[in-house]
Design a protein around this motif. Structure first.
Motif, short mmCIF file in Angstrom:
data_model
loop_
_atom_site.label_atom_id
_atom_site.label_comp_id
_atom_site.label_asym_id
_atom_site.label_seq_id
_atom_site.Cartn_x
_atom_site.Cartn_y
_atom_site.Cartn_z
N GLY A 125 45.64 45.88 24.68
CA GLY A 125 47.01 45.39 24.76
C GLY A 125 47.82 46.01 25.86
O GLY A 125 49.05 45.93 25.86
N GLY A 126 47.14 46.66 26.84
CA GLY A 126 47.84 47.33 27.92
C GLY A 126 48.63 46.38 28.80
O GLY A 126 48.32 45.19 28.91
N SER A 127 49.67 46.89 29.44
CA SER A 127 50.55 46.07 30.27
C SER A 127 49.93 45.78 31.63
O SER A 127 49.39 46.67 32.29
N LEU A 128 50.02 44.51 32.04
CA LEU A 128 49.57 44.09 33.38
C LEU A 128 50.75 43.79 34.30
O LEU A 128 50.57 43.23 35.38
N SER A 129 51.95 44.18 33.87
CA SER A 129 53.15 43.89 34.66
C SER A 129 53.03 44.48 36.06
O SER A 129 52.73 45.67 36.23
N HIS A 130 53.21 43.62 37.07
CA HIS A 130 53.16 43.99 38.49
C HIS A 130 51.81 44.56 38.91
O HIS A 130 51.71 45.31 39.88
N THR A 131 50.78 44.22 38.17
CA THR A 131 49.42 44.62 38.54
C THR A 131 48.82 43.57 39.47
O THR A 131 48.78 42.39 39.13
N ARG A 132 48.38 43.98 40.64
CA ARG A 132 47.80 43.04 41.60
C ARG A 132 46.33 42.77 41.23
O ARG A 132 45.52 43.70 41.15
N LEU A 133 46.02 41.51 40.99
CA LEU A 133 44.66 41.12 40.63
C LEU A 133 44.14 40.09 41.63
O LEU A 133 44.86 39.16 42.00
N ALA A 134 42.89 40.25 42.04
CA ALA A 134 42.25 39.30 42.96
C ALA A 134 41.38 38.36 42.14
O ALA A 134 40.48 38.81 41.41
N LEU A 135 41.63 37.07 42.26
CA LEU A 135 40.87 36.06 41.53
C LEU A 135 39.85 35.42 42.46
O LEU A 135 40.23 34.84 43.48
N PHE A 136 38.58 35.52 42.12
CA PHE A 136 37.53 34.90 42.92
C PHE A 136 37.07 33.63 42.22
O PHE A 136 36.36 33.67 41.22
N GLY A 137 37.49 32.50 42.77
CA GLY A 137 37.15 31.20 42.21
C GLY A 137 38.28 30.64 41.38
O GLY A 137 38.78 31.30 40.46
N LEU A 138 38.69 29.39 41.70
CA LEU A 138 39.78 28.75 40.99
C LEU A 138 39.41 27.33 40.51
O LEU A 138 40.02 26.81 39.58
N THR A 139 38.44 26.71 41.16
CA THR A 139 38.00 25.38 40.72
C THR A 139 37.31 25.49 39.38
O THR A 139 36.88 26.57 38.97
N PHE A 140 37.17 24.34 38.67
CA PHE A 140 36.65 24.43 37.31
C PHE A 140 35.17 24.78 37.27
O PHE A 140 34.67 25.28 36.26
N LYS A 141 34.46 24.54 38.38
CA LYS A 141 33.08 25.01 38.51
C LYS A 141 32.73 25.04 39.99
O LYS A 141 33.46 24.49 40.82
N ALA A 142 31.62 25.66 40.33
CA ALA A 142 31.18 25.72 41.72
C ALA A 142 30.71 24.36 42.19
O ALA A 142 30.29 23.52 41.40
N GLY A 143 30.80 24.13 43.50
CA GLY A 143 30.30 22.90 44.08
C GLY A 143 31.29 21.76 44.10
O GLY A 143 30.96 20.65 44.51
N THR A 144 32.52 22.02 43.67
CA THR A 144 33.54 20.98 43.67
C THR A 144 34.89 21.59 44.04
O THR A 144 35.08 22.80 43.90
#
Length: 438
Positions: free
Chosen positions: A311-330
């Motif tokens: 339950g730790g706070s993620l406020s103002h925590t910078r996170l890098a997201l690798f991949g945003l499409t619903f699956k690879a190849g599209t």
């Protein structure tokens, strides 16, 4: 094989793939869309959809004179001198109010062309539609001389052309046997098993198949959570399961949840069908609930990895997201589980930077709001408290993970797809956290 005159209404994933592939099988095909700019681009052979092999098929069809693009359904019907022998409806059927499929576009097209169709034409519902849509289409047509059949598609985004030309089965259903056989004959060169049935059964096949796949995915995600709790290895568990021929290896990969343009819509539609039949389909409801929980679990994993507490706070925590499409190849972002997890992280106060091989920094989509999109994975990783792998793009394995370790503030990677080699990540200093892995 007889060459048929075919009209395809709609040039999305299903419509464009259907038109281009039927043209490659030797038929004369005209595809219609309501977007004039899109019609112009397709006429020049420019394909906006990220789908392997599709652009090449479109170019070949145009060059051979077997594939044409026009503006509007009426123009498609009028294109050939004697009109089409078969007309495919490949228009959107989005999720409407309460989860029921919205058939307004299907009905609009039918009303537009009903007086233009030649005698003997077969209207084919290719889009995923509720049981009873073929009967509803017949009512709207008011044409005893025009048959209606259901011919559901079974195309996976990222391999749609392959799936069309190498089908597991062809399903065609209708009240007129000769019309169903004529549609089935269009695919004769593919040599696939053919199921000829009534329209309601054909319409239900697609929903039943997709709901089963969704249940399989929710099941394996639940098993992965159990592995986390018991110290078992989900990879070994699914390998042991997959060799059972009754189960098979497909759809046994855990992840951040299922999504895309089909499974969320079709599971909701199946619930609507069941409710209308006074049947409580608890398995489907549990499947959807499990999927919702899986996304929350991914956020809990990130919280625990970054803060040491679920339950730790993620406020103002910078996170890098690798991949945003619903699956690879599209490049499809519709109902992407990656974006669903991103939305929860954003609600928790995290600052998100995203990288996806299929997206440009100027990409526009409502669910991308609050995510800074960059075109360089190393830029996304710079000063991040953690890297979150959300889509299973193979190229992520080939990144310079030593360089990434130098870019991040904390060398933590939460791999929600179990995509990476943990040994490689750990060798350069990363703490690797997967799903269902001890």
């Amino acid at each position: 094989m007889f060459v048929r005159r075919i009209a395809v209404i709609g040039t999305g994933y299903v419509g464009l793939t259907t038109g281009a592939c039927l043209a490659s099988l030797g038929h004369d095909v005209v595809c219609a869309d309501v977007d004039a700019d899109k019609v112009a681009r397709l006429t020049r052979g420019e394909v906006d959809i990220l789908e392997p092999g599709l652009a090449e098929l479109v170019a070949e069809g145009i060059a051979a004179g077997r594939l044409t693009f026009v503006l509007g359904a009426a123009a498609a019907v009028r294109h050939a001198e004697n009109g089409p022998e078969v007309m495919f409806l490949c228009v959107p059927t989005p999720m409407g109010v309460g989860g029921v499929a919205d058939l307004s576009i299907v009905e609009s097209v039918v009303e537009e062309v009903r007086d233009l169709l030649p005698t003997g034409c077969v209207v084919v519902n290719k889009s995923t539609v509720p049981v009873g849509t073929a009967a509803r289409t017949e009512e709207l047509l008011v044409r005893d001389d025009v048959a209606v059949v259901s011919n559901p598609e079974f195309l996976r985004e990222g391999s749609a052309v392959y799936d069309f030309l190498n089908p597991d089965r062809i399903v065609v259903g209708g009240s007129k046997q000769d019309a169903a056989e004529r549609v089935a004959a269009l695919y004769s060169r593919l040599g696939a098993p053919t199921v000829l049935t009534d329209a309601p059964s054909a319409e239900l096949v697609k929903y039943a198949a997709n709901c089963f796949l969704a249940m399989k995915l929710s099941y394996v995600n639940a098993v992965a959570e159990l592995c986390d709790r018991l110290g078992a290895n989900i990879t070994d568990v699914t390998e042991g399961m997959g060799y059972d021929k009754r189960i098979g290896q497909a759809f046994l990969q855990p992840g951040p949840g299922w999504g895309g343009s089909c499974l969320p819509k079709d599971t909701s539609a199946m619930l609507q069908l069941a409710d209308a039949a006074d049947f409580e389909f608890r398995l489907i409801r549990a499947t959807i609930d499990t999927n919702t929980r899986q996304r929350q679990r991914m956020v809990e994993k990130v919280r625990l990895a970054v803060t040491g507490r679920r339950g730790g706070s993620l406020s103002h925590t910078r996170l890098a997201l690798f991949g945003l499409t619903f699956k690879a190849g599209t490049d499809d972002l519709r109902d992407s589980p990656a974006l669903a997890v991103a939305a929860l992280l954003r609600q928790a106060g995290a600052d998100l930077v995203g990288y996806d091989p299929a997206l440009r920094p100027d990409a526009r989509h409502p669910d991308l709001a609050g995510i800074t999109i960059v075109d360089d994975p190393y830029l996304a990783a710079k000063d991040a408290e953690a890297l979150i792998v959300l889509t299973e793009w193979p190229e992520f394995r080939g990144l310079d993970w030593a360089r990434l370790a130098e870019s991040v503030r904390k060398p933590i990677v939460v791999d929600t797809r179990n995509l990476l080699d943990p040994a490689v990540a750990r060798r350069v200093g990363f703490e690797w956290i997967g799903i269902g892995k001890p």
